[in-house]
Design a protein around this motif. Structure first.
Motif, PDB file in Angstrom:
ATOM      1  N   PHE A 138       0.798  -1.219   0.000  1.00 28.14           N
ATOM      2  CA  PHE A 138       0.000   0.000   0.000  1.00 28.14           C
ATOM      3  C   PHE A 138       0.834   1.274   0.000  1.00 28.14           C
ATOM      4  N   GLY A 139       2.158   1.143   0.035  1.00 30.93           N
ATOM      5  CA  GLY A 139       3.009   2.311  -0.090  1.00 30.93           C
ATOM      6  C   GLY A 139       3.440   2.958   1.205  1.00 30.93           C
ATOM      7  N   TYR A 140       2.776   2.610   2.330  1.00 32.44           N
ATOM      8  CA  TYR A 140       3.137   3.305   3.560  1.00 32.44           C
ATOM      9  C   TYR A 140       4.175   2.547   4.390  1.00 32.44           C
ATOM     10  N   GLY A 141       4.590   1.378   3.913  1.00 31.73           N
ATOM     11  CA  GLY A 141       5.688   0.678   4.561  1.00 31.73           C
ATOM     12  C   GLY A 141       5.365   0.242   5.971  1.00 31.73           C
ATOM     13  N   ALA A 142       6.352   0.406   6.866  1.00 31.37           N
ATOM     14  CA  ALA A 142       6.185  -0.019   8.257  1.00 31.37           C
ATOM     15  C   ALA A 142       5.374   1.014   9.031  1.00 31.37           C
ATOM     16  N   GLU A 143       4.288   0.590   9.630  1.00 26.92           N
ATOM     17  CA  GLU A 143       3.482   1.457  10.483  1.00 26.92           C
ATOM     18  C   GLU A 143       3.437   0.850  11.879  1.00 26.92           C
ATOM     19  N   MET A 144       4.579   0.913  12.562  1.00 30.28           N
ATOM     20  CA  MET A 144       4.676   0.300  13.885  1.00 30.28           C
ATOM     21  C   MET A 144       3.668   0.883  14.869  1.00 30.28           C
ATOM     22  N   GLY A 145       3.359   2.156  14.715  1.00 33.38           N
ATOM     23  CA  GLY A 145       2.448   2.798  15.648  1.00 33.38           C
ATOM     24  C   GLY A 145       1.064   2.194  15.654  1.00 33.38           C
ATOM     25  N   HIS A 146       0.714   1.481  14.583  1.00 27.61           N
ATOM     26  CA  HIS A 146      -0.645   0.951  14.481  1.00 27.61           C
ATOM     27  C   HIS A 146      -0.688  -0.573  14.477  1.00 27.61           C
ATOM     28  N   ILE A 147       0.418  -1.182  14.922  1.00 25.86           N
ATOM     29  CA  ILE A 147       0.367  -2.599  15.249  1.00 25.86           C
ATOM     30  C   ILE A 147      -0.571  -2.768  16.447  1.00 25.86           C
ATOM     31  N   LYS A 148      -1.470  -3.739  16.346  1.00 30.62           N
ATOM     32  CA  LYS A 148      -2.453  -3.946  17.418  1.00 30.62           C
ATOM     33  C   LYS A 148      -1.821  -4.786  18.531  1.00 30.62           C
ATOM     34  N   MET A 149      -1.767  -4.204  19.727  1.00 31.22           N
ATOM     35  CA  MET A 149      -1.112  -4.843  20.861  1.00 31.22           C
ATOM     36  C   MET A 149      -2.096  -5.400  21.886  1.00 31.22           C
ATOM     37  N   VAL A 150      -3.272  -4.801  21.991  1.00 33.32           N
ATOM     38  CA  VAL A 150      -4.259  -5.200  22.999  1.00 33.32           C
ATOM     39  C   VAL A 150      -5.634  -5.252  22.349  1.00 33.32           C
ATOM     40  N   CYS A 151      -6.293  -6.383  22.442  1.00 38.98           N
ATOM     41  CA  CYS A 151      -7.663  -6.470  21.928  1.00 38.98           C
ATOM     42  C   CYS A 151      -8.569  -5.589  22.789  1.00 38.98           C
ATOM     43  N   ASP A 152      -9.389  -4.789  22.124  1.00 38.99           N
ATOM     44  CA  ASP A 152     -10.322  -3.895  22.833  1.00 38.99           C
ATOM     45  C   ASP A 152      -9.593  -2.927  23.758  1.00 38.99           C
ATOM     46  N   GLY A 153      -8.401  -2.493  23.351  1.00 37.08           N
ATOM     47  CA  GLY A 153      -7.639  -1.524  24.132  1.00 37.08           C
ATOM     48  C   GLY A 153      -8.100  -0.107  23.862  1.00 37.08           C
ATOM     49  N   ARG A 154      -7.259   0.853  24.232  1.00 31.27           N
ATOM     50  CA  ARG A 154      -7.590   2.256  24.015  1.00 31.27           C
ATOM     51  C   ARG A 154      -7.885   2.533  22.545  1.00 31.27           C
ATOM     52  N   GLN A 155      -8.835   3.427  22.312  1.00 32.86           N
ATOM     53  CA  GLN A 155      -9.159   3.788  20.938  1.00 32.86           C
ATOM     54  C   GLN A 155      -8.070   4.688  20.369  1.00 32.86           C
ATOM     55  N   CYS A 156      -7.724   4.414  19.128  1.00 26.94           N
ATOM     56  CA  CYS A 156      -6.696   5.188  18.427  1.00 26.94           C
ATOM     57  C   CYS A 156      -7.364   6.124  17.426  1.00 26.94           C
TER      58      CYS A 156
END
Length: 315
Positions: A155-173
């Motif tokens: 999709f062209g945006y490469g690595a998006e580490m900030g939006h890797i999902k770490m917690v199910c139903d965690g804080r809304q981003c």
């Protein structure tokens, strides 16, 4: 050879003349004025470029090329900015428009990727050809370089580490998802977690501070504040775990941590290394270096100049 590197942000346009050895010869900045439209922004870029060239005793046309980092989604091959919310740009042909205005070859790239290129060329990543750079700030940005080239992905945006999902139903981003890494480990997240603990009655030397940011929390952690140390360690746990996943997936030679919190040095880097090693477990055949970014605010300028140099050498 003299190259122009541009770090275009929502607030300011930073630019510098950079030689082939990565040394900044001249640099300056002007307000972006994004609300005035694309024509006004491009005019400011041209005026700044012309002024910097003049200070170096050069005409604008004597520059070898221009690289520019954009805070948004970029189609590098077509030279398009798909979406840059802070600039109010959507599907804008930046490369061609700027090349016509400056009468110079122009290369564009996402700003996180450009910063990673800068660190690889002249910063903490010197000597490596495959690096992952993670920038901790209001959110979490990242750039992945594999064999000296930016990884863009499908999709062209490469690595998006900030939006890797770490917690199910965690804080809304703000991306619309929940439990993203940046909701748990960004500077913003550190402050949010700290305030939640204070509200729950946890003691801290910062409990009476009306102004509170990640910088103050990191300083308190360095000074032995138990709550500050807990918040930093929790953020580092999420970061270390996410980085371990990245190492297992793509195997970078080194990880570079940038952004404001990284300036605290070992206070944040040591717990990241600890949790990275723990998450890697027996798969960590040797430690992956976790390094503090070295170029600061110049990473975007130097990386953009490197992008221009590599692009011009292809022709």
């Amino acid at each position: 050879m003299c190259l122009l590197g541009i770090d275009l942000g929502g607030t300011s346009i930073k630019a510098g003349l950079v030689d082939i050895n990565g040394k900044i010869l001249k640099k300056g900045q002007v307000p972006t004025g994004a609300g005035e439209g694309t024509t006004a922004v491009l005019k400011r870029i041209k005026n700044l470029a012309r002024d910097l060239a003049g200070e170096q005793g050069l005409a604008l046309g004597e520059l070898e090329g221009v690289g520019i980092g954009i805070p948004g989604s970029v189609d590098v091959a077509r030279g398009l900015v798909h979406l840059a919310p802070n600039l109010f740009w959507r599907d804008f042909s930046l490369r061609d428009e700027l090349a016509a205005l400056l009468d110079l070859p122009v290369a564009i790239e996402n700003d996180a990727h450009v910063a990673a290129l800068g660190e690889m060329w002249q910063g903490a990543g010197r000597g490596y050809t495959s690096i992952l750079m993670v920038t901790i700030g209001t959110g979490i940005g990242s750039g992945l370089i594999i064999d000296g080239r930016v990884h863009h992905g499908l999709f062209g945006y490469g690595a998006e580490m900030g939006h890797i999902k770490m917690v199910c139903d965690g804080r809304q981003c703000h991306c619309g998802g929940h439990g993203c890494l940046e909701t748990l480990a960004s500077a913003t997240a550190m402050v949010k977690s700290f305030r939640e603990y204070l509200a729950a009655g946890y003691p801290s030397m910062l409990s009476d501070r009306p102004e509170l940011g990640a910088k103050e929390i990191l300083a308190a952690a360095a000074g032995g504040d138990e709550l500050a140390g807990r918040v930093i360690d929790e953020a580092a746990c999420y970061l270390g775990t996410a980085l371990a996943n990245a190492v297992l997936l793509v195997g970078p030679e080194a990880i570079i941590i940038g952004g404001g919190p990284a300036q605290a040095g070992e206070v944040i880097l040591d717990p990241i290394r600890k949790h990275l090693a723990a998450a890697m477990g027996t798969w960590q055949l040797k430690p992956v270096p976790v390094l503090q970014a070295a170029l600061g605010n110049d990473a975007g300028i130097i990386g953009a100049a490197y992008l221009a140099m590599k692009t011009s050498s292809q022709y």
